[in-house]
Design a protein around this motif. Structure first.
Motif, PDB file in Angstrom:
ATOM      1  N   ARG A 154      15.251  15.918  -4.270  1.00  0.00           N
ATOM      2  CA  ARG A 154      13.759  15.276  -4.115  1.00  0.00           C
ATOM      3  C   ARG A 154      13.076  15.712  -5.263  1.00  0.00           C
ATOM      4  O   ARG A 154      12.803  16.974  -5.609  1.00  0.00           O
ATOM      5  N   SER A 209      26.730   6.869   2.867  1.00  0.00           N
ATOM      6  CA  SER A 209      25.638   7.314   1.880  1.00  0.00           C
ATOM      7  C   SER A 209      24.227   6.942   2.294  1.00  0.00           C
ATOM      8  O   SER A 209      23.352   7.818   1.960  1.00  0.00           O
ATOM      9  N   GLN A 213      21.506  10.084   2.013  1.00  0.00           N
ATOM     10  CA  GLN A 213      20.481   9.722   1.360  1.00  0.00           C
ATOM     11  C   GLN A 213      19.354  10.218   2.359  1.00  0.00           C
ATOM     12  O   GLN A 213      18.143  11.036   1.873  1.00  0.00           O
ATOM     13  N   GLU A 226      25.715  11.676  -5.956  1.00  0.00           N
ATOM     14  CA  GLU A 226      25.525  10.206  -5.812  1.00  0.00           C
ATOM     15  C   GLU A 226      25.491   9.528  -7.233  1.00  0.00           C
ATOM     16  O   GLU A 226      25.126  10.143  -8.314  1.00  0.00           O
ATOM     17  N   VAL A 231      20.696   4.722  -4.931  1.00  0.00           N
ATOM     18  CA  VAL A 231      19.489   5.283  -4.827  1.00  0.00           C
ATOM     19  C   VAL A 231      18.303   4.850  -5.686  1.00  0.00           C
ATOM     20  O   VAL A 231      17.365   5.465  -5.864  1.00  0.00           O
ATOM     21  N   TYR A 234      14.931   4.478  -4.652  1.00  0.00           N
ATOM     22  CA  TYR A 234      14.238   5.862  -4.580  1.00  0.00           C
ATOM     23  C   TYR A 234      13.683   6.485  -5.738  1.00  0.00           C
ATOM     24  O   TYR A 234      12.768   7.166  -5.828  1.00  0.00           O
ATOM     25  N   ILE A 240      13.302  10.444  -5.375  1.00  0.00           N
ATOM     26  CA  ILE A 240      14.495  11.250  -5.610  1.00  0.00           C
ATOM     27  C   ILE A 240      14.827  11.009  -6.990  1.00  0.00           C
ATOM     28  O   ILE A 240      14.396  10.143  -7.797  1.00  0.00           O
TER      29      ILE A 240
END
Length: 344
Positions: A154, A209, A213, A226, A231, A234, A240
């Motif tokens: 994050r 997944s 997430q 990942e 992602v 994000y 992320i």
């Protein structure tokens, strides 16, 4: 049961077997004389099926949840194959056991080309011995993707890799790295990453997944293993970010993110996605599917998809024979890796 009755049944069984043997010998002689035995009939039937193929819906089984890399891969190629093959392509998610359940299902279906497995963690599950549907049961059609692993965090929790590793060092056993499934590519490569750092961190498996997430965003894990594609939304939104890439050289799109190799870690394996089918499927059908998948791979639509999901970083395509050879090599590599990890 009386001895007489037992003797009578035994005589009847022997007599029945003898009749069956005579009938079999007679049939064999008859078909040999005619030159058109059962094996030839089956071969002719397979040839006819191959010449008519495909004539109905093809099902692609994905052993992982919706929204993950393998699921998106299967649906993207499946949609393109519908136009190329002229039939419906139905993608079915059959989660569990690191993708093994889906592969087992495909292995137990008729070898007629209408049931296909989308594979990704095949080498690891085979090396672990948890995949009964190995290369003696399923045969590869083609590899389409060679994806790139990253460790994601994050953005509001860790600035970079150094801060992440420092936190893990100061909080032994408190850092959790999420991945998809147990006995999977994710678990083995997360274990390799943890071993390379020499720090006390834990792997946490998720069914898919999307769940993984969500766990990262909700603060239930500190990091996830990942690829960029699943992602990227994000990442673009700043929620992320990757802190390390499993590669030899830095990515042009993320020049500030270090690689495993520059940190002295020989970790460059990534998820490779392709298709496999029952090994007894007629070769004509396998060849036809390989050619169709190659056509899908070369479309402008797929090439655009590759770039959008960062799948263009490594060459993806391997034909059936080359893919089999690559899988055999990877299985041998992971067996060695697993032995090393178990001996520590």
């Amino acid at each position: 049961m009386s001895k007489k009755l037992y003797l009578l049944i035994s005589i009847l069984v022997v007599f029945s077997l003898a009749l069956m043997a005579c009938s079999s010998d007679s049939t064999t002689q008859s078909t040999d004389e005619a030159g058109n035995g059962q094996e030839n009939g089956q071969a002719n039937e397979s040839a006819n099926n191959a010449s008519d193929y495909p004539s109905r819906t093809i099902e692609i089984y994905v052993g992982h949840g919706a929204g993950g890399g393998t699921d998106i891969f299967a649906r993207t190629i499946g949609e393109l194959l519908e136009d190329i093959l002229g039939v419906n392509i139905n993608v079915v998610n059959l989660e569990g056991a690191g993708g093994v359940i889906a592969k087992e299902h495909v292995a137990n279906q008729p070898a007629d080309g209408y049931t296909i497995a989308a594979i990704s963690s095949f080498p690891v599950s085979t090396a672990l011995g948890t995949n009964p549907a190995g290369l003696d049961v399923l045969t590869p059609i083609a590899r389409v993707q060679a994806d790139t692993y990253t460790i994601m965090v994050r953005s509001d929790q860790f600035e970079d890799l150094d801060e992440f590793l420092k936190y893990a060092e100061e909080n032994p056993g408190q850092v959790r790295i999420g991945g998809v499934s147990t006995g999977s590519m994710d678990e083995i490569n997360a274990a390799r990453f943890i071993d390379a750092t020499g720090l006390d961190m834990a792997y946490v498996p998720f069914d898919g997944s999307g769940d993984m997430q969500a766990a990262l965003l909700g603060g239930h894990v500190e990091a996830i293993l990942e690829e960029l594609g699943p992602v990227i939304d994000y990442v673009d939104s700043g929620e992320i970010k990757p802190i390390i890439v499993f590669a030899e050289e830095r990515l042009d799109e993320f020049p500030d993110v270090p690689t495993t190799v520059e940190n002295g870690w020989d970790l460059t394996q990534g998820v490779e996605r392709g298709f496999a089918i029952h090994i007894d499927t007629p070769q004509e059908i396998i060849d036809l599917l390989e050619d169709a998948i190659r056509q899908a791979y070369e479309t402008e639509a797929y090439k655009e998809h590759e770039k959008q999901r960062y799948l263009h970083l490594r060459e993806g395509w391997l034909g059936s024979q080359e893919y089999r050879e690559k899988l055999e090599q990877d299985i041998a590599i992971y067996r060695e890796v697993i032995q090393q990890l178990e001996s520590q």
